[in-house]
Scaffold this motif. Structure first.
Motif, PDB file in Angstrom:
ATOM      1  N   ILE A   1      -4.186  15.527  35.808  1.00 57.42           N
ATOM      2  CA  ILE A   1      -3.627  16.703  36.475  1.00 57.42           C
ATOM      3  C   ILE A   1      -4.103  17.946  35.739  1.00 57.42           C
ATOM      4  O   ILE A   1      -4.572  17.872  34.605  1.00 57.42           O
ATOM      5  CB  ILE A   1      -2.082  16.688  36.495  1.00 57.42           C
TER       6      ILE A   1
ATOM      7  N   TYR B   1       5.655  15.485  47.916  1.00 61.14           N
ATOM      8  CA  TYR B   1       5.726  15.508  46.459  1.00 61.14           C
ATOM      9  C   TYR B   1       6.802  16.490  46.011  1.00 61.14           C
ATOM     10  O   TYR B   1       7.026  17.507  46.659  1.00 61.14           O
ATOM     11  CB  TYR B   1       4.387  15.944  45.851  1.00 61.14           C
TER      12      TYR B   1
ATOM     13  N   CYS C   1       3.995  17.242  41.894  1.00 68.99           N
ATOM     14  CA  CYS C   1       2.534  17.259  41.730  1.00 68.99           C
ATOM     15  C   CYS C   1       1.747  17.789  42.927  1.00 68.99           C
ATOM     16  O   CYS C   1       0.527  17.618  42.962  1.00 68.99           O
ATOM     17  CB  CYS C   1       2.042  15.849  41.401  1.00 68.99           C
TER      18      CYS C   1
ATOM     19  N   HIS D   1      -0.926  20.213  41.792  1.00 66.94           N
ATOM     20  CA  HIS D   1      -2.007  19.474  41.123  1.00 66.94           C
ATOM     21  C   HIS D   1      -2.902  18.787  42.165  1.00 66.94           C
ATOM     22  O   HIS D   1      -4.132  18.782  42.047  1.00 66.94           O
ATOM     23  CB  HIS D   1      -1.424  18.422  40.184  1.00 66.94           C
ATOM     24  N   LYS D   2      -2.279  18.193  43.162  1.00 58.46           N
ATOM     25  CA  LYS D   2      -3.047  17.515  44.208  1.00 58.46           C
ATOM     26  C   LYS D   2      -3.915  18.507  44.963  1.00 58.46           C
ATOM     27  O   LYS D   2      -5.089  18.238  45.260  1.00 58.46           O
ATOM     28  CB  LYS D   2      -2.106  16.789  45.170  1.00 58.46           C
TER      29      LYS D   2
ATOM     30  N   SER E   1       8.973  20.165  36.339  1.00 52.63           N
ATOM     31  CA  SER E   1       7.637  19.687  35.970  1.00 52.63           C
ATOM     32  C   SER E   1       7.495  19.403  34.478  1.00 52.63           C
ATOM     33  O   SER E   1       6.596  18.673  34.066  1.00 52.63           O
ATOM     34  CB  SER E   1       6.576  20.701  36.397  1.00 52.63           C
TER      35      SER E   1
ATOM     36  N   HIS F   1       7.427  12.105  37.413  1.00 55.95           N
ATOM     37  CA  HIS F   1       6.138  12.753  37.199  1.00 55.95           C
ATOM     38  C   HIS F   1       5.028  11.707  37.099  1.00 55.95           C
ATOM     39  O   HIS F   1       3.960  11.844  37.710  1.00 55.95           O
ATOM     40  CB  HIS F   1       6.196  13.593  35.923  1.00 55.95           C
TER      41      HIS F   1
ATOM     42  N   GLU G   1       4.417  10.069  40.571  1.00 51.38           N
ATOM     43  CA  GLU G   1       3.722  10.984  41.488  1.00 51.38           C
ATOM     44  C   GLU G   1       2.260  11.147  41.087  1.00 51.38           C
ATOM     45  O   GLU G   1       1.379  11.221  41.936  1.00 51.38           O
ATOM     46  CB  GLU G   1       4.421  12.340  41.518  1.00 51.38           C
ATOM     47  N   ARG G   2       2.028  11.202  39.788  1.00 53.52           N
ATOM     48  CA  ARG G   2       0.658  11.353  39.311  1.00 53.52           C
ATOM     49  C   ARG G   2      -0.182  10.134  39.690  1.00 53.52           C
ATOM     50  O   ARG G   2      -1.316  10.269  40.147  1.00 53.52           O
ATOM     51  CB  ARG G   2       0.678  11.548  37.794  1.00 53.52           C
TER      52      ARG G   2
END
Length: 246
Positions: free
Chosen positions: A149, A173, A176, A179-180, A207, A216, A219-220
């Motif tokens: 990320i 989400y 993230c 980040h995505k 976060s 987290h 999701e990552r």
């Protein structure tokens, strides 16, 4: 007809009265005048709306909505429909701009180098408000590869062209989606680094809260799977252990 502002700042709030005034003061004090600041409120019950109303008399600050939402990314997506700036900056209600010259410095950089206008992202440095002397974190491609990320996805201006094409944050989400978004649109390939300390980031939100480490991590992993990416095995092992210890 009035020209569109160069910058749109978007802030999501929910009972943010304890920190919001500091955030708004940092925006109200900007030397650059071509910007708007939009607030998406999640139906606050504290003094958040009163603070927004008070500051709306001082600079181009506007409350877009005050109604329940499913989280940060739905609030952002809703507000994008009202944004008219050429560059979009998402500013947390507990974060703040580090000086009165942030927007003017970015505008000057664009004026000096017109090729920057063709970029999808302009990104700078982020300060951790909890670190001594506001330790600066610079975006690093290698660390993005190791972590899976973006380290600090805060000091990033996004070209409105991406949103005009219909791109939005994935609301499934909770942590993230930004980040995505940066991974999907290749922040480092289609962005330009500006050596400008932009935002002071306040630790403790969802976060960075260790109580949400498991969420987290999951999701990552999900994000990397959807993007058909991976990170080194030792990084995966480290974050798995950390999520289990939380």
């Amino acid at each position: 007809m009035q020209d569109s502002p160069q910058f749109t700042l978007i802030t999501s709030t929910l009972n943010s009265g304890a920190t919001l005034e500091r955030c708004l003061r940092s925006v109200a004090g900007q030397a650059h005048s071509s910007f708007e600041h939009l607030i998406a409120d999640g139906a606050s019950s504290d003094d958040t709306l009163a603070i927004v109303e008070r500051f709306s008399q001082r600079y181009p600050l506007r409350l877009v909505c005050s109604e329940p939402d499913t989280g940060l990314y739905q609030a952002w997506n809703r507000t994008l429909e009202k944004a008219s700036g050429q560059w979009i900056l998402f500013l947390g209600s507990d974060d703040f701009l580090m000086s009165s010259h942030i927007l003017s410095s970015v505008a000057e950089a664009i004026e000096l180098d017109p090729t920057l206008d063709a970029k999808q992202f302009l990104y700078g440095d982020t300060a951790d408000a909890g670190e001594p002397d506001w330790k600066l974190f610079k975006p690093r491609r290698w660390l993005h590869h190791v972590r899976g990320i973006t380290e600090f996805p805060t000091s990033v201006l996004i070209s409105s062209r991406l949103f005009l094409k219909g791109h939005r944050f994935d609301e499934s989400y909770r942590i993230c989606a930004d980040h995505k978004f940066f991974a999907e649109h290749e922040l480092f390939r289609h962005g330009a680094y500006l050596q400008i300390p932009m935002i002071s980031f306040q630790q403790g939100g969802i976060s960075s809260n260790t109580n949400f480490a498991r969420m987290h991590y999951l999701e990552r992993r999900r994000m990397l799977g959807e993007l058909k990416c991976s990170r080194p095995w030792f990084s995966e092992w480290y974050y798995w252990l950390r999520s289990r210890a939380a």
